[in-house]
Motif scaffolding. Structure first.
Motif, short mmCIF file in Angstrom:
data_model
loop_
_atom_site.label_atom_id
_atom_site.label_comp_id
_atom_site.label_asym_id
_atom_site.label_seq_id
_atom_site.Cartn_x
_atom_site.Cartn_y
_atom_site.Cartn_z
N HIS A 11 -1.84 -3.63 -11.28
CA HIS A 11 -1.76 -2.22 -10.90
C HIS A 11 -1.09 -2.07 -9.54
N TRP A 12 -1.49 -2.90 -8.59
CA TRP A 12 -0.91 -2.85 -7.25
C TRP A 12 0.57 -3.21 -7.28
N LEU A 13 0.94 -4.23 -8.08
CA LEU A 13 2.33 -4.65 -8.17
C LEU A 13 3.21 -3.54 -8.73
N VAL A 14 2.75 -2.90 -9.79
CA VAL A 14 3.53 -1.82 -10.41
C VAL A 14 3.64 -0.63 -9.45
N ARG A 15 2.53 -0.29 -8.80
CA ARG A 15 2.55 0.83 -7.85
C ARG A 15 3.50 0.55 -6.69
N THR A 16 3.48 -0.67 -6.17
CA THR A 16 4.37 -1.03 -5.06
C THR A 16 5.83 -0.97 -5.48
N LEU A 17 6.12 -1.46 -6.67
CA LEU A 17 7.50 -1.41 -7.17
C LEU A 17 7.95 0.02 -7.41
N MET A 18 7.06 0.87 -7.91
CA MET A 18 7.41 2.28 -8.12
C MET A 18 7.65 2.98 -6.78
N GLU A 19 6.83 2.69 -5.78
CA GLU A 19 7.03 3.29 -4.46
C GLU A 19 8.37 2.87 -3.88
N LEU A 20 8.75 1.60 -4.07
CA LEU A 20 10.04 1.13 -3.59
C LEU A 20 11.17 1.87 -4.29
N MET A 21 11.05 2.06 -5.59
CA MET A 21 12.10 2.78 -6.33
C MET A 21 12.19 4.23 -5.89
#
Length: 89
Positions: A67-77
């Motif tokens: 969940h944290w990995l996906v959220r971090t990647l989405m924030e970067l995008m």
């Protein structure tokens, strides 16, 4: 776009990617080190003994940090998309 802007964007993206990869790889590396120390102490030379614990730890890490990995990647995008006008204009 100035070279400084490009370098800042690239550095931030690289930091996020390294942080995400480290979160996945480091627990497996630590478990692999512990198993290697155990194998050296007991003179067990079984290749599969080190593979299974590392695999289980990596999968568990992905399960808990997914969940944290996906959220971090989405924030970067989202940040990259918001920077498009600054980069183009």
């Amino acid at each position: 776009m100035t070279p400084e802007t490009f370098v800042d964007i690239f550095r931030h993206a690289l930091q996020v990617i390294v942080m995400m990869v480290a979160a996945i790889i480091l627990p497996g590396l630590l478990v692999g080190l512990l198993v290697a120390i155990f194998q050296a102490a007991t003179s067990i030379n079984e290749q599969t003994l080190s593979f299974l614990p590392r695999l289980l730890v990596t999968l568990t890490t992905l399960m808990f940090l997914g969940h944290w990995l996906v959220r971090t990647l989405m924030e970067l995008m989202f940040e990259m998309v918001e920077l498009i006008p600054q980069v183009v204009g």
